[in-house]
Design a protein around this motif. Structure first.
Motif, PDB file in Angstrom:
ATOM      1  N   VAL A 384       0.762  -1.257  -0.061  1.00  0.00           N
ATOM      2  CA  VAL A 384      -0.010   0.095  -0.262  1.00  0.00           C
ATOM      3  C   VAL A 384       0.745   1.346   0.038  1.00  0.00           C
ATOM      4  O   VAL A 384       0.515   2.223  -0.699  1.00  0.00           O
ATOM      5  N   ALA A 385       1.883   1.253   0.829  1.00  0.00           N
ATOM      6  CA  ALA A 385       2.980   2.173   0.661  1.00  0.00           C
ATOM      7  C   ALA A 385       4.313   1.683   0.578  1.00  0.00           C
ATOM      8  O   ALA A 385       4.837   0.682   1.368  1.00  0.00           O
ATOM      9  N   ASP A 386       5.146   2.423  -0.117  1.00  0.00           N
ATOM     10  CA  ASP A 386       6.565   2.259  -0.183  1.00  0.00           C
ATOM     11  C   ASP A 386       7.548   3.402  -0.522  1.00  0.00           C
ATOM     12  O   ASP A 386       7.326   4.064  -1.406  1.00  0.00           O
ATOM     13  N   PRO A 387       8.278   3.660   0.662  1.00  0.00           N
ATOM     14  CA  PRO A 387       8.569   2.926   1.892  1.00  0.00           C
ATOM     15  C   PRO A 387       7.634   3.043   2.774  1.00  0.00           C
ATOM     16  O   PRO A 387       6.835   3.887   2.864  1.00  0.00           O
ATOM     17  N   PRO A 388       7.428   1.919   3.796  1.00  0.00           N
ATOM     18  CA  PRO A 388       6.245   2.087   4.828  1.00  0.00           C
ATOM     19  C   PRO A 388       7.054   3.091   5.916  1.00  0.00           C
ATOM     20  O   PRO A 388       8.523   3.105   5.932  1.00  0.00           O
ATOM     21  N   PRO A 389       6.230   3.425   6.890  1.00  0.00           N
ATOM     22  CA  PRO A 389       6.749   3.777   8.241  1.00  0.00           C
ATOM     23  C   PRO A 389       7.746   2.837   8.857  1.00  0.00           C
ATOM     24  O   PRO A 389       7.327   1.866   9.003  1.00  0.00           O
ATOM     25  N   TYR A 390       8.815   3.452   9.305  1.00  0.00           N
ATOM     26  CA  TYR A 390       9.666   2.699  10.149  1.00  0.00           C
ATOM     27  C   TYR A 390       9.659   2.748  11.794  1.00  0.00           C
ATOM     28  O   TYR A 390       9.277   3.849  12.130  1.00  0.00           O
ATOM     29  N   ARG A 391      10.235   1.972  12.374  1.00  0.00           N
ATOM     30  CA  ARG A 391      10.390   2.019  13.764  1.00  0.00           C
ATOM     31  C   ARG A 391      11.383   3.386  14.106  1.00  0.00           C
ATOM     32  O   ARG A 391      12.468   3.320  13.179  1.00  0.00           O
ATOM     33  N   GLN A 392      11.531   3.862  15.182  1.00  0.00           N
ATOM     34  CA  GLN A 392      12.516   4.816  15.508  1.00  0.00           C
ATOM     35  C   GLN A 392      13.767   4.243  15.685  1.00  0.00           C
ATOM     36  O   GLN A 392      14.770   4.853  15.050  1.00  0.00           O
ATOM     37  N   ASN A 393      13.927   2.957  16.112  1.00  0.00           N
ATOM     38  CA  ASN A 393      15.228   2.400  16.743  1.00  0.00           C
ATOM     39  C   ASN A 393      16.153   1.912  15.349  1.00  0.00           C
ATOM     40  O   ASN A 393      15.868   1.408  14.342  1.00  0.00           O
ATOM     41  N   ALA A 394      17.435   2.485  15.669  1.00  0.00           N
ATOM     42  CA  ALA A 394      18.253   2.227  14.513  1.00  0.00           C
ATOM     43  C   ALA A 394      18.851   1.025  14.608  1.00  0.00           C
ATOM     44  O   ALA A 394      19.677   0.627  13.679  1.00  0.00           O
ATOM     45  N   VAL A 395      18.988   0.404  15.603  1.00  0.00           N
ATOM     46  CA  VAL A 395      19.690  -0.746  15.884  1.00  0.00           C
ATOM     47  C   VAL A 395      18.700  -1.821  15.542  1.00  0.00           C
ATOM     48  O   VAL A 395      18.993  -3.003  14.703  1.00  0.00           O
ATOM     49  N   LEU A 396      17.390  -2.063  15.924  1.00  0.00           N
ATOM     50  CA  LEU A 396      16.496  -2.916  15.544  1.00  0.00           C
ATOM     51  C   LEU A 396      15.458  -2.170  14.546  1.00  0.00           C
ATOM     52  O   LEU A 396      14.540  -1.948  15.042  1.00  0.00           O
ATOM     53  N   ARG A 397      16.175  -2.546  13.252  1.00  0.00           N
ATOM     54  CA  ARG A 397      15.616  -1.782  12.247  1.00  0.00           C
ATOM     55  C   ARG A 397      14.356  -2.345  11.537  1.00  0.00           C
ATOM     56  O   ARG A 397      14.761  -3.623  11.092  1.00  0.00           O
ATOM     57  N   GLY A 398      13.289  -1.982  11.293  1.00  0.00           N
ATOM     58  CA  GLY A 398      12.112  -2.575  10.681  1.00  0.00           C
ATOM     59  C   GLY A 398      11.107  -1.774  10.669  1.00  0.00           C
ATOM     60  O   GLY A 398      10.835  -0.830  11.463  1.00  0.00           O
ATOM     61  N   PRO A 399      10.142  -2.071   9.641  1.00  0.00           N
ATOM     62  CA  PRO A 399       8.794  -1.252   9.514  1.00  0.00           C
ATOM     63  C   PRO A 399       8.074  -1.243  10.648  1.00  0.00           C
ATOM     64  O   PRO A 399       7.921  -2.302  11.405  1.00  0.00           O
ATOM     65  N   ARG A 400       7.240  -0.096  11.144  1.00  0.00           N
ATOM     66  CA  ARG A 400       6.563   0.058  12.284  1.00  0.00           C
ATOM     67  C   ARG A 400       5.158  -0.763  11.804  1.00  0.00           C
ATOM     68  O   ARG A 400       4.419  -1.394  12.497  1.00  0.00           O
ATOM     69  N   HIS A 401       4.573  -0.418  10.640  1.00  0.00           N
ATOM     70  CA  HIS A 401       3.592  -0.808   9.976  1.00  0.00           C
ATOM     71  C   HIS A 401       3.963  -1.326   8.614  1.00  0.00           C
ATOM     72  O   HIS A 401       4.670  -0.715   7.881  1.00  0.00           O
ATOM     73  N   LEU A 402       3.204  -2.556   8.066  1.00  0.00           N
ATOM     74  CA  LEU A 402       3.250  -2.800   6.634  1.00  0.00           C
ATOM     75  C   LEU A 402       2.107  -3.320   6.085  1.00  0.00           C
ATOM     76  O   LEU A 402       1.846  -4.234   6.074  1.00  0.00           O
ATOM     77  N   GLU A 403       1.401  -2.037   5.540  1.00  0.00           N
ATOM     78  CA  GLU A 403       0.071  -2.523   4.857  1.00  0.00           C
ATOM     79  C   GLU A 403       0.201  -3.106   3.431  1.00  0.00           C
ATOM     80  O   GLU A 403       0.779  -2.448   2.618  1.00  0.00           O
TER      81      GLU A 403
END
Length: 412
Positions: A384-403
């Motif tokens: 639905v969106a690319d890029p998706p919104p990411y988590r704040q964390n630079a260590v544990l990096r990954g999307p906060r949501h992935l619609e």
């Protein structure tokens, strides 16, 4: 660009969606010095060498005050002792051996393997829940509840308590983020409170398991005896907190990053749909291409270390940028290409050396089953969106949501 500017860009949230061009610039200086006592290592062979070097300490109590910020205060005032992940030998080795006894070989060699059927049923049930919707958030609806359910069952933590420990886990995981924004004192206070509340919660569960042991890891940790004796209650609490948080935080990222990568590479998604056996090399390449743990901060040198033409002095802080090492062209040909057919895939996605990820066998299996289920069940999936919104964390990096939108579900 100065060293400090480059490092600030890497940890800045604005770079979270695609830090890899910055990593490429970082690799021009394999050992980059930022200030007087922080060194950032970004190339594959140098990172791997340090991960196997006993002169590099994971014990944050060895960090100098200037290299650790408020971390030393946090450790000294922590309601729990350091978990084995943040210890050096021999303490690390003893606690890791004791934790491994109820989890894997040699004492419990088939624990993860025997969970395969149950894990498959969980992922199938989660995808069944997408029926009639046409769109789902892969994080909230799938990648988070799956490993949380698994780690709760493995440890013996009531799944119904997820709402309680979710907020504590989020706060504690956020404490790993090196981004200095915000009030450090408030961040320390909030993190310490979360550690305290999680410790009290787990202590109550351990009291129950000590009185009436079950077939779960909390029971085994609190009652088990072996060649190394029995863990103290504080050691059990620290170990249980580590397993509960690490047992789902990184796997959420692995599954979500994997889904995002497959949707960006539909030819690989199609292959996985037709050949579920491809899940094994797909996950290994994902661990190289989009690792859930991007960097390891808070290491320190116990002696001077000469590496890549630079001397890192004793007592200096060291960051190991695993995700950069995984894209090092000196180690991996065409490293920015996602290629599940890659033959030589000794990635750093789970680290290396004595601190290699404790739960790697379980995380691998969870990701293989999850991505295969999505590939075979979703009809016409698309971002639905690319890029998706990411988590704040630079260590544990990954999307906060992935619609993800889809046209329907295929039958299992």
């Amino acid at each position: 660009m100065t060293n400090s500017t480059l490092l600030r860009q890497i940890i800045d949230y604005g770079s979270r969606a695609d830090p890899y061009p910055l990593y490429a610039e970082l690799r021009r200086t394999p050992v980059l010095q930022d200030g007087d006592d922080l060194f950032v290592v970004s190339t594959y062979w140098e990172i791997k060498s340090l991960l196997h070097d006993p002169r590099l300490s994971s014990d944050t109590r060895n960090l100098s005050p200037s290299a650790s910020g408020t971390l030393l205060e946090e450790q000294e005032d922590s309601p729990l002792p350091p978990a084995f992940l943040r210890l050096d030998p021999p303490e690390h080795d003893r606690l890791r051996r004791m934790t491994m006894r109820p989890f894997g070989p040699p004492e419990t060699p088939r624990r993860v393997h025997n969970m395969r059927g149950e894990l498959a049923r969980i992922v199938a049930g989660l995808v069944d829940g997408f029926a009639g919707r046409g769109q789902a958030d892969i994080v909230d609806d799938f990648a988070y509840p799956f490993p949380v359910t698994v780690i709760c069952r493995l440890l013996g933590v009531p799944r119904a308590d997820e709402a309680r420990f979710h907020s504590w886990a989020d706060i504690i995981a956020a404490g790993l983020d090196p981004d200095p924004r915000g009030d450090p004192g408030e961040r320390f206070r909030v993190t310490r409170q979360a550690r305290t509340e999680l410790g009290l919660y787990l202590n109550g569960l351990l009291d129950e398991r000590a009185a009436a042991p079950g077939d779960d890891m909390l029971s085994a940790l609190v009652t088990g005896d072996g060649p190394d004796g029995r863990m103290t209650r504080p050691e059990v609490l620290s170990t249980a907190a580590l397993l509960l948080i690490a047992g789902h935080e990184t796997t959420v990222n692995l599954i979500t990053n994997g889904t995002l990568t497959l949707l960006r590479h539909p030819e690989v998604l199609d292959r996985l749909r037709e050949d579920p056996g491809l899940a094994v090399p797909v996950v290994e390449e994902l661990l190289r291409f989009e690792p859930p743990v991007q960097l390891l901060p808070q290491r320190t040198t116990l002696a001077d270390i000469d590496i890549a033409g630079t001397t890192i002095p004793r007592g200096a802080g060291v960051w190991l940028v695993l995700a950069s090492g995984n894209r090092d062209p000196r180690r991996f040909p065409d490293p920015d290409r996602f290629d599940p057919d890659r033959k030589d895939i000794q990635h750093l996605g789970f680290g290396s050396g004595i601190h290699t990820c404790f739960g790697a066998p379980l995380a691998r299996l969870e990701a293989q089953l999850a991505l295969t289920e999505l590939a075979t069940r979703l009809d016409g999936p698309r971002l639905v969106a690319d890029p998706p919104p990411y988590r704040q964390n630079a260590v544990l990096r990954g999307p906060r949501h992935l619609e993800v939108a889809f046209d329907g579900l295929r039958r299992p």
